[in-house]
Enzyme design. Structure first.
Site, PDB file in Angstrom:
ATOM      1  N   GLU A   1      -2.243  -2.812  -2.187  1.00  0.00           N
ATOM      2  CA  GLU A   1      -0.817  -2.533  -2.369  1.00  0.00           C
ATOM      3  C   GLU A   1      -0.019  -3.820  -2.333  1.00  0.00           C
ATOM      4  OE1 GLU A   1       0.629   0.202   0.546  1.00  0.00           O
ATOM      5  OE2 GLU A   1       0.208  -1.088   2.237  1.00  0.00           O
TER       6      GLU A   1
ATOM      7  N   LYS B   1       2.439   3.244   9.512  1.00  0.00           N
ATOM      8  CA  LYS B   1       3.683   2.489   9.321  1.00  0.00           C
ATOM      9  C   LYS B   1       4.095   1.888  10.667  1.00  0.00           C
ATOM     10  CE  LYS B   1       7.857   2.820   6.461  1.00  0.00           C
ATOM     11  NZ  LYS B   1       7.358   1.920   5.427  1.00  0.00           N
TER      12      LYS B   1
END
Length: 396
Positions: free
Chosen positions: A277, A241
């Site tokens: 995703e 992230k």
């Protein structure tokens, strides 16, 4: 004589105010049992002096919360790291600018990671956070991948709790939204040549938010499959992230929104065959009682909500497979939904691939499995249902 009278009057004033202060602050716990403690108090002046108590925020419209910084919380957490001292004791400070040099590593070479979390008011009349240990573990792994000093998981969780406790008045009433938390780890020390920063900042800020998508929490979203660009590649940074992973998706996301879509689905960089995703969400594909989601192989984010849905769906009798899902298989599925901290669970109304549009739900109606997963997960998160997994952590 006049001075003596003034002193005496001052003493009397202090003594007379003491019971008033005491009675008002105690009333927060005495006259607000769990059945009514979720109601906002409208006398703020004295209540604001009591750490950890809920307070009214007259300037927050709970019924029109969006996902942004309009209602940013007043207090943030900050801790500094240096080679000599390691991580210093964190402190709570007013929300505001962080002073760094133009030569800060994060501004030049992008050494920065973040997390997304929520605090919510629960049906038990208290404020809770969801699986902070999982965010702490992912934060630690991300720091290691970016050659940054890891924040001890215990310090991370305590920092989250402290930030929430300091901003309880920004936690919306149950059902109105949440207090979104944004932990950051930044290479703030100055550097010229490529290398790790000489010092780092760990900070957490927060804001009262509503639904992530403009249509509302349960309004189905329309996706388009992206074939020109890829979000990540094998051996890259897709599973971290990191701040730098997100802005590159804007060029396709903004184009998609201009053409009436909510977001973009990315394919694998190797074959352009398998779903990876959405821009900032994991994706699930439903066929009968089988739910599939792309596996964690370093190219997609190990989402905390993703993991929770996998565990929750299995506990409810679904067969859950973490395996590659081709775009053709997804186009023939019964249902699609996405997951993430911000979106929670979002039903996919349609997906468009090479001009062909596959409609999964009736307009404006969430898919059956998506709605089931959303309802059961949020019931746990807000303590409407028993937490048999041990996911919910109360803020003391």
């Amino acid at each position: 004589m006049r001075r003596g009278i003034l002193l005496w009057n001052s003493l009397l004033s202090t003594m007379s105010n003491r019971p008033l202060l005491q009675s008002r602050t105690q009333s927060l716990s005495w006259c607000c049992p769990s059945s009514v403690s979720r109601k906002r108090l409208h006398t703020v002046a004295v209540a604001a002096t009591v750490p950890g108590e809920r307070r009214a925020k007259a300037n927050v419209d709970w019924d029109s919360l969006g996902f942004g910084l309009k209602d940013v919380a007043e207090t943030m957490y900050v801790s500094e790291w240096t080679p000599d001292k390691g991580w210093g004791q964190g402190k709570l400070v007013p929300y505001g600018p962080i002073t760094i040099m133009p030569s800060a590593q994060v501004l030049n070479y992008g050494q920065g990671i973040f997390e997304g979390m929520k605090a919510q008011e629960s049906a038990k009349g208290r404020v809770v956070v969801f699986r902070p240990d999982q965010n702490a573990a992912r934060f630690k792994a991300g720091a290691a991948r970016m050659s940054m000093p890891t924040v001890p998981e215990e310090q991370f969780v305590e920092a989250v709790k402290s930030t929430v406790a300091a901003n309880l008045d920004y936690v919306p009433p149950i059902g109105k939204g949440s207090l979104y938390l944004r932990p950051l780890l930044l290479g703030t020390g100055p550097i010229l040549g490529l290398g790790p920063a000489p010092s780092y900042t760990f900070t957490i800020f927060a804001a009262a938010v509503g639904a992530y998508f403009k249509g509302g929490q349960l309004t189905p979203i329309d996706l388009i499959v992206e074939e020109r660009f890829h979000r990540a590649a094998p051996g890259g940074m897709g599973g971290t992230k990191a701040a730098g992973n997100y802005s590159p998706v804007l060029v396709t996301q903004l184009e998609a929104k201009k053409n009436g879509f909510s977001d973009v689905v990315y394919l694998d960089a190797k074959t352009d065959t398998y779903l990876e995703e959405v821009s900032s969400c994991n994706i699930f594909v439903v066929k009968g009682r089988t739910i599939k989601t792309p596996p964690l192989q370093g190219t997609i984010l190990p989402g905390v909500t993703r993991r929770s849905i996998v565990e929750l769906a299995r506990s409810r009798g679904y067969e859950v497979r973490e395996e590659p899902v081709s775009v053709h298989e997804a186009m023939e599925a019964d249902e699609l939904f996405t997951t993430g901290t911000a979106v929670v669970v979002s039903s996919v109304g349609s997906m468009t691939y090479r001009g062909q549009r596959r409609q999964y739900t009736e307009p404006g109606q969430a898919g059956k499995v998506a709605l089931e997963m959303y309802s059961n997960l949020t019931d746990i998160q807000t303590e409407r249902a028993d937490d048999n997994f041990g996911w919910v952590v109360p803020i003391n």
